[in-house]
Design an enzyme around this catalytic site. Sequence first.
Site, mmCIF file in Angstrom:
data_model
loop_
_atom_site.group_PDB
_atom_site.id
_atom_site.type_symbol
_atom_site.label_atom_id
_atom_site.label_comp_id
_atom_site.label_asym_id
_atom_site.label_seq_id
_atom_site.Cartn_x
_atom_site.Cartn_y
_atom_site.Cartn_z
ATOM 1 N N ASN A 210 -7.971 -4.230 -9.223
ATOM 2 C CA ASN A 210 -8.765 -5.034 -8.285
ATOM 3 C C ASN A 210 -8.829 -4.496 -6.866
ATOM 4 O O ASN A 210 -9.616 -4.961 -6.061
ATOM 5 C CB ASN A 210 -8.244 -6.479 -8.258
ATOM 6 C CG ASN A 210 -6.787 -6.547 -7.851
ATOM 7 O OD1 ASN A 210 -5.921 -6.046 -8.555
ATOM 8 N ND2 ASN A 210 -6.499 -7.141 -6.696
ATOM 9 N N ARG B 290 -3.812 -9.223 -12.178
ATOM 10 C CA ARG B 290 -3.037 -10.449 -12.379
ATOM 11 C C ARG B 290 -3.843 -11.660 -11.930
ATOM 12 O O ARG B 290 -3.832 -12.709 -12.562
ATOM 13 C CB ARG B 290 -1.734 -10.334 -11.579
ATOM 14 C CG ARG B 290 -0.697 -11.381 -11.925
ATOM 15 C CD ARG B 290 0.549 -11.178 -11.107
ATOM 16 N NE ARG B 290 0.270 -11.254 -9.676
ATOM 17 C CZ ARG B 290 0.743 -10.419 -8.757
ATOM 18 N NH1 ARG B 290 1.530 -9.439 -9.102
ATOM 19 N NH2 ARG B 290 0.438 -10.566 -7.491
ATOM 20 N N LYS C 196 9.674 4.760 -9.592
ATOM 21 C CA LYS C 196 8.742 5.836 -9.954
ATOM 22 C C LYS C 196 9.468 6.992 -10.640
ATOM 23 O O LYS C 196 8.904 7.658 -11.518
ATOM 24 C CB LYS C 196 7.987 6.319 -8.717
ATOM 25 C CG LYS C 196 7.022 5.276 -8.153
ATOM 26 C CD LYS C 196 5.991 4.810 -9.173
ATOM 27 C CE LYS C 196 4.907 3.948 -8.561
ATOM 28 N NZ LYS C 196 3.898 3.507 -9.561
ATOM 29 N N SER D 191 4.673 8.801 -8.125
ATOM 30 C CA SER D 191 4.846 9.238 -6.739
ATOM 31 C C SER D 191 5.821 10.399 -6.657
ATOM 32 O O SER D 191 6.815 10.441 -7.390
ATOM 33 C CB SER D 191 5.382 8.086 -5.891
ATOM 34 O OG SER D 191 5.721 8.545 -4.599
ATOM 35 N N ASN E 217 -1.802 1.665 -13.388
ATOM 36 C CA ASN E 217 -1.856 1.758 -11.934
ATOM 37 C C ASN E 217 -1.116 0.610 -11.249
ATOM 38 O O ASN E 217 -0.650 0.765 -10.121
ATOM 39 C CB ASN E 217 -3.319 1.791 -11.475
ATOM 40 C CG ASN E 217 -3.436 1.539 -9.989
ATOM 41 O OD1 ASN E 217 -3.113 2.388 -9.168
ATOM 42 N ND2 ASN E 217 -3.861 0.327 -9.630
ATOM 43 N N TYR F 58 11.422 1.562 -4.609
ATOM 44 C CA TYR F 58 10.134 2.112 -5.058
ATOM 45 C C TYR F 58 10.334 3.516 -5.651
ATOM 46 O O TYR F 58 9.837 3.834 -6.736
ATOM 47 C CB TYR F 58 9.171 2.168 -3.877
ATOM 48 C CG TYR F 58 7.801 2.708 -4.220
ATOM 49 C CD1 TYR F 58 6.843 1.906 -4.832
ATOM 50 C CD2 TYR F 58 7.452 4.028 -3.927
ATOM 51 C CE1 TYR F 58 5.587 2.397 -5.149
ATOM 52 C CE2 TYR F 58 6.204 4.528 -4.236
ATOM 53 C CZ TYR F 58 5.277 3.714 -4.843
ATOM 54 O OH TYR F 58 4.028 4.201 -5.161
ATOM 55 N N GLY G 8 -7.633 -0.924 -3.986
ATOM 56 C CA GLY G 8 -6.995 0.372 -3.721
ATOM 57 C C GLY G 8 -7.329 1.443 -4.741
ATOM 58 O O GLY G 8 -8.473 1.592 -5.180
ATOM 59 N N LYS H 181 -4.568 5.636 2.066
ATOM 60 C CA LYS H 181 -4.849 4.484 2.943
ATOM 61 C C LYS H 181 -5.162 3.262 2.078
ATOM 62 O O LYS H 181 -6.336 2.982 1.779
ATOM 63 C CB LYS H 181 -6.063 4.781 3.834
ATOM 64 C CG LYS H 181 -5.877 5.888 4.845
ATOM 65 C CD LYS H 181 -7.135 6.007 5.717
ATOM 66 C CE LYS H 181 -7.065 7.194 6.644
ATOM 67 N NZ LYS H 181 -7.347 8.489 5.951
ATOM 68 N N THR H 182 -4.121 2.541 1.651
ATOM 69 C CA THR H 182 -4.311 1.324 0.860
ATOM 70 C C THR H 182 -3.317 0.279 1.342
ATOM 71 O O THR H 182 -2.440 0.564 2.161
ATOM 72 C CB THR H 182 -4.037 1.572 -0.644
ATOM 73 O OG1 THR H 182 -2.662 1.947 -0.795
ATOM 74 C CG2 THR H 182 -4.936 2.647 -1.223
#
Length: 284
Positions: free
Chosen positions: A16, A39, A207, A143, A91, A203, A18, A241-242
């Site tokens: 939805n 979601r 990943k 990442s 994603n 994070y 980015g 840029k998100t």
Amino acid sequence: MWWWSKETVAVVTGGNRGIGLEICRQLAAHGVTVILTSRDPGAGLESIKFLSEVGLSLIYHQLDILDSSSINRFIEWLKENYGGLDILVNNAGINFNLGSDNSVENARKVVETNYYGTKSMIEAMIPLMKPSVVGARIVNVSSRLGRLNGRRNRISNAALREQLSDVESLSEELIDTALSTFLRQVDDGTWASGGWPQVYTDYSLSKLAVNAYTRLMARKLSDCREHEKIFVNCYCPGWVKTALTGYAGNNTVEEGADTGVWLALLSDQPITGKFFAERREINF
């Protein structure tokens, strides 16, 4: 020659906004049938509307990768309406740290979403992946922060690094043990001296687990018969840029989505169990 057509079905989680939204846009622009999932149905339908305004027609279905009943509903709907899928792009992911922050307040949620949610989707979708000459594709958005042997931000425990590096001895138990050790240390307040990655620790570890699981699944799926092959790879979109980076990234969403779409549609060679950035293979 393109191997895909309108009959090719791609499922994208967290589609939805980015990078997920941009992956949906690019796949749809290539003529693939794209099922955008999120979601929150409101946000997902808003994204479908936005893409329809630029001439792209996508399908929406609600999907919460942490909710087994939501996944089961999606499985039934997908089987009934499309008979399965050809491409899965994992994603959906979260990050609560920005700038120089390194809080582990949401560590459990980050690990559950980024790793266990991705793992649940792969397990659920593999039986639905359609047999084909070119093979089905799984692309995991990951990442470089989760690299095992990067000069910076790596696990300091050399023995654990070695175990996680060896694809032959890699197992779900090994990944689970590393994550549960970290989460236990978060709970008892000792995680800072645990030798974990120093930047965005929760994070980065989530990943790292995705990367390890990508290699593990590639090994397990390598035994599939011809025409039932499933290729699974992961990639780093870069600092984009998100909302995930607080819009502080230096890459555009178009650049961030590019390698993921390239991997999903790759036609000339059966690449599996690899890690990519900017369309080039990088080390785990």
